[in-house]
Design a protein around this motif. Structure first.
Motif, PDB file in Angstrom:
ATOM      1  N   PHE A  76      -4.298   9.127  58.217  1.00  0.00           N
ATOM      2  CA  PHE A  76      -3.996   9.630  59.562  1.00  0.00           C
ATOM      3  C   PHE A  76      -3.367   8.626  60.286  1.00  0.00           C
ATOM      4  O   PHE A  76      -3.333   8.941  61.868  1.00  0.00           O
ATOM      5  CB  PHE A  76      -5.514  10.294  60.067  1.00  0.00           C
ATOM      6  CG  PHE A  76      -5.705  11.573  59.514  1.00  0.00           C
ATOM      7  CD1 PHE A  76      -5.324  12.672  59.936  1.00  0.00           C
ATOM      8  CD2 PHE A  76      -6.723  11.897  58.057  1.00  0.00           C
ATOM      9  CE1 PHE A  76      -5.898  14.074  59.574  1.00  0.00           C
ATOM     10  CE2 PHE A  76      -7.003  12.825  57.844  1.00  0.00           C
ATOM     11  CZ  PHE A  76      -6.597  13.898  58.370  1.00  0.00           C
ATOM     12  N   ALA A  77      -3.227   7.349  60.106  1.00  0.00           N
ATOM     13  CA  ALA A  77      -2.849   6.427  60.815  1.00  0.00           C
ATOM     14  C   ALA A  77      -1.459   6.795  61.783  1.00  0.00           C
ATOM     15  O   ALA A  77      -1.425   6.456  62.931  1.00  0.00           O
ATOM     16  CB  ALA A  77      -2.958   5.078  60.283  1.00  0.00           C
ATOM     17  N   PRO A  78      -0.405   7.331  60.963  1.00  0.00           N
ATOM     18  CA  PRO A  78       0.702   7.710  61.697  1.00  0.00           C
ATOM     19  C   PRO A  78       0.452   9.012  62.619  1.00  0.00           C
ATOM     20  O   PRO A  78       0.932   8.690  63.980  1.00  0.00           O
ATOM     21  CB  PRO A  78       1.699   8.139  60.694  1.00  0.00           C
ATOM     22  CG  PRO A  78       1.070   7.637  59.306  1.00  0.00           C
ATOM     23  CD  PRO A  78      -0.350   7.470  59.567  1.00  0.00           C
ATOM     24  N   LEU A 109      -1.146   8.951  70.208  1.00  0.00           N
ATOM     25  CA  LEU A 109      -1.500   8.155  71.446  1.00  0.00           C
ATOM     26  C   LEU A 109       0.083   7.852  71.920  1.00  0.00           C
ATOM     27  O   LEU A 109       0.003   7.853  73.446  1.00  0.00           O
ATOM     28  CB  LEU A 109      -1.866   6.621  70.888  1.00  0.00           C
ATOM     29  CG  LEU A 109      -3.359   6.885  70.475  1.00  0.00           C
ATOM     30  CD1 LEU A 109      -3.843   5.569  69.752  1.00  0.00           C
ATOM     31  CD2 LEU A 109      -4.410   7.174  71.455  1.00  0.00           C
ATOM     32  N   MET A 110       1.089   7.669  71.208  1.00  0.00           N
ATOM     33  CA  MET A 110       2.390   7.612  71.992  1.00  0.00           C
ATOM     34  C   MET A 110       2.698   8.513  72.952  1.00  0.00           C
ATOM     35  O   MET A 110       3.588   8.564  73.784  1.00  0.00           O
ATOM     36  CB  MET A 110       3.499   7.173  70.895  1.00  0.00           C
ATOM     37  CG  MET A 110       3.102   5.716  70.141  1.00  0.00           C
ATOM     38  SD  MET A 110       4.687   5.381  69.001  1.00  0.00           S
ATOM     39  CE  MET A 110       5.807   5.426  69.905  1.00  0.00           C
ATOM     40  N   SER A 111       2.473   9.840  72.357  1.00  0.00           N
ATOM     41  CA  SER A 111       2.800  11.030  73.311  1.00  0.00           C
ATOM     42  C   SER A 111       2.224  11.171  74.622  1.00  0.00           C
ATOM     43  O   SER A 111       2.748  11.840  75.536  1.00  0.00           O
ATOM     44  CB  SER A 111       2.344  12.282  72.509  1.00  0.00           C
ATOM     45  OG  SER A 111       0.990  12.628  72.642  1.00  0.00           O
ATOM     46  N   PHE A 112       1.314  10.155  74.775  1.00  0.00           N
ATOM     47  CA  PHE A 112       0.543  10.194  76.149  1.00  0.00           C
ATOM     48  C   PHE A 112       0.893   9.057  76.815  1.00  0.00           C
ATOM     49  O   PHE A 112       0.364   8.588  77.956  1.00  0.00           O
ATOM     50  CB  PHE A 112      -0.994  10.588  75.888  1.00  0.00           C
ATOM     51  CG  PHE A 112      -1.212  11.863  75.629  1.00  0.00           C
ATOM     52  CD1 PHE A 112      -1.638  13.004  76.700  1.00  0.00           C
ATOM     53  CD2 PHE A 112      -1.645  11.937  74.446  1.00  0.00           C
ATOM     54  CE1 PHE A 112      -1.940  14.185  76.229  1.00  0.00           C
ATOM     55  CE2 PHE A 112      -2.082  13.505  73.962  1.00  0.00           C
ATOM     56  CZ  PHE A 112      -2.173  14.312  74.801  1.00  0.00           C
ATOM     57  N   MET A 113       1.771   8.061  76.378  1.00  0.00           N
ATOM     58  CA  MET A 113       2.025   6.995  76.823  1.00  0.00           C
ATOM     59  C   MET A 113       3.367   6.855  77.555  1.00  0.00           C
ATOM     60  O   MET A 113       4.222   7.870  77.312  1.00  0.00           O
ATOM     61  CB  MET A 113       2.403   5.676  75.851  1.00  0.00           C
ATOM     62  CG  MET A 113       0.960   5.259  75.086  1.00  0.00           C
ATOM     63  SD  MET A 113       1.324   3.825  73.893  1.00  0.00           S
ATOM     64  CE  MET A 113      -0.229   3.657  73.310  1.00  0.00           C
ATOM     65  N   SER A 114       3.343   6.131  78.829  1.00  0.00           N
ATOM     66  CA  SER A 114       4.745   5.869  79.447  1.00  0.00           C
ATOM     67  C   SER A 114       5.677   5.076  78.710  1.00  0.00           C
ATOM     68  O   SER A 114       5.285   4.228  77.787  1.00  0.00           O
ATOM     69  CB  SER A 114       4.377   5.416  80.898  1.00  0.00           C
ATOM     70  OG  SER A 114       4.000   4.204  80.814  1.00  0.00           O
ATOM     71  N   SER A 115       6.993   5.171  78.929  1.00  0.00           N
ATOM     72  CA  SER A 115       7.838   4.432  78.237  1.00  0.00           C
ATOM     73  C   SER A 115       7.801   2.885  78.437  1.00  0.00           C
ATOM     74  O   SER A 115       7.602   2.103  77.585  1.00  0.00           O
ATOM     75  CB  SER A 115       9.340   4.484  78.841  1.00  0.00           C
ATOM     76  OG  SER A 115       9.796   5.867  78.759  1.00  0.00           O
ATOM     77  N   GLN A 116       7.094   2.342  79.584  1.00  0.00           N
ATOM     78  CA  GLN A 116       6.792   0.991  79.726  1.00  0.00           C
ATOM     79  C   GLN A 116       5.731   0.673  78.655  1.00  0.00           C
ATOM     80  O   GLN A 116       5.527  -0.571  78.187  1.00  0.00           O
ATOM     81  CB  GLN A 116       6.262   0.814  81.322  1.00  0.00           C
ATOM     82  CG  GLN A 116       6.092  -0.834  81.569  1.00  0.00           C
ATOM     83  CD  GLN A 116       5.617  -0.867  82.734  1.00  0.00           C
ATOM     84  OE1 GLN A 116       5.619  -0.107  83.720  1.00  0.00           O
ATOM     85  NE2 GLN A 116       5.242  -2.129  83.339  1.00  0.00           N
ATOM     86  N   ASP A 117       4.650   1.477  78.560  1.00  0.00           N
ATOM     87  CA  ASP A 117       3.466   1.084  77.622  1.00  0.00           C
ATOM     88  C   ASP A 117       4.037   0.958  76.179  1.00  0.00           C
ATOM     89  O   ASP A 117       3.373   0.207  75.452  1.00  0.00           O
ATOM     90  CB  ASP A 117       2.515   2.326  77.774  1.00  0.00           C
ATOM     91  CG  ASP A 117       1.674   2.296  78.881  1.00  0.00           C
ATOM     92  OD1 ASP A 117       1.736   1.162  79.666  1.00  0.00           O
ATOM     93  OD2 ASP A 117       1.005   3.209  79.354  1.00  0.00           O
ATOM     94  N   MET A 162       7.565  12.020  70.059  1.00  0.00           N
ATOM     95  CA  MET A 162       6.181  12.072  69.585  1.00  0.00           C
ATOM     96  C   MET A 162       5.646  13.493  69.904  1.00  0.00           C
ATOM     97  O   MET A 162       4.933  14.090  69.096  1.00  0.00           O
ATOM     98  CB  MET A 162       5.439  11.074  69.593  1.00  0.00           C
ATOM     99  CG  MET A 162       5.745   9.558  69.025  1.00  0.00           C
ATOM    100  SD  MET A 162       5.684   9.682  67.105  1.00  0.00           S
ATOM    101  CE  MET A 162       7.454   9.554  66.986  1.00  0.00           C
ATOM    102  N   ALA A 163       5.946  13.605  71.312  1.00  0.00           N
ATOM    103  CA  ALA A 163       5.266  14.812  71.846  1.00  0.00           C
ATOM    104  C   ALA A 163       6.008  16.058  71.357  1.00  0.00           C
ATOM    105  O   ALA A 163       5.220  16.943  71.171  1.00  0.00           O
ATOM    106  CB  ALA A 163       5.462  14.836  73.465  1.00  0.00           C
ATOM    107  N   GLY A 164       7.262  16.004  71.112  1.00  0.00           N
ATOM    108  CA  GLY A 164       7.953  17.364  70.418  1.00  0.00           C
ATOM    109  C   GLY A 164       7.413  17.204  68.940  1.00  0.00           C
ATOM    110  O   GLY A 164       6.832  18.429  68.304  1.00  0.00           O
TER     111      GLY A 164
END
Length: 272
Positions: free
Chosen positions: A23-25, A31-39, A241-243
């Motif tokens: 489940f790591a990927p 998590l990446m889907s909720f991050m900003s580009s800077q994060d 990632m959101a898509g």
């Protein structure tokens, strides 16, 4: 007793580690889907501010809803086609007497060993010859006849007593009525299993929709997601990632709802 408890602890520890690795990927993508580009660029593990901007951009950058509907329509057509043809073929192999029935069945089952990639060119030429490129029919028709579904339902149909079929013939019940009123209700579990399996497989198709479509109005969500990835720059991985999570969500819901039926049907098919 102590040794038994130690073995259980080691066993559950291995299960936990294996689950985390598997489940790591998915966790990283979530998590990446909720991050900003800077994060994302700074390599942070958790987002500083949880935001839905990536999900909004995923719907704005390309017609995601249209691709989702295309995938749903194609998957539904393939599922219905497989249920209809597989159940009818299984009925013929069990209840109809004709010369070479068993030989024909084994030849039919042998096609399971042929990879789909080996039949792509003939299927493409057939669909093109029928002028079915860029159509829902062309996307779904090559997958209607599936040997796995016929085998699964045949194993279940064989458990129906032959005496029941003979009794129905005495009362004047034809094959169509016996198939609809007796056989299909008895095989409900296997039908649900085949339906879930067919839908999940169809939803995740990539190669065939890529070859048989050139028009975005009929392309499936897997192709659309790939287009999103190729169009965006490295600092837009949050949108990708959101898509991806939006695309996989329907299959997770279906798998969750039909998990027990799927396990039961596959187990019964293997035993029988």
């Amino acid at each position: 007793m102590t040794m038994s408890i130690s073995k259980k602890l080691v066993f559950y520890l291995l299960l936990i580690v294996s689950a985390l690795l598997l489940f790591a990927p998915a966790i990283v993508a979530f998590l990446m889907s909720f991050m900003s580009s800077q994060d994302i660029l700074t390599g942070k593990i958790l987002p500083e501010t949880w935001t839905l901007d990536n999900y909004i951009k995923a719907f704005e950058r390309f017609p995601l809803f249209g691709y989702l509907m295309n995938s749903f329509i194609v998957s539904l057509l393939i599922t219905l086609g497989q249920l209809l043809l597989s159940s009818m073929a299984a009925y013929a192999f069990v209840f109809l007497e004709f010369k070479g029935r068993d030989t024909l069945f084994f030849i039919f089952i042998a096609t399971m060993m042929i990879p789909f990639e080996a039949s792509i060119i003939p299927n493409f030429q057939t669909i093109r010859g029928l002028d079915l490129l860029n159509t829902y029919t062309g996307l779904s028709l090559p997958f209607f006849a599936v040997a796995f579904g016929t085998f699964l339902l045949r194993q279940h149909f064989k458990q129906i007593p032959k005496e029941l079929k003979e009794a129905s013939e005495i009362t004047g019940m034809g094959d169509v009525k016996f198939y609809l009123t007796v056989v299909l209700p008895v095989a409900k579990t296997s039908l649900v299993t085949l339906g879930v399996y067919g839908f999940l497989t169809s939803w995740n198709m990539y190669l065939w929709p890529l070859l048989s479509t050139t028009d975005d109005t009929v392309r499936t969500v897997q192709i659309g997601l790939k287009q999103l990835q190729s169009q965006e720059q490295l600092n837009e991985w949050g949108v990708i990632m959101a898509g991806g999570l939006i695309v996989v969500l329907p299959t997770l819901i279906l798998l969750f709802l039909g998990q027990k039926k799927l396990q039961k049907g596959l187990t019964e098919g293997a035993i029988k």
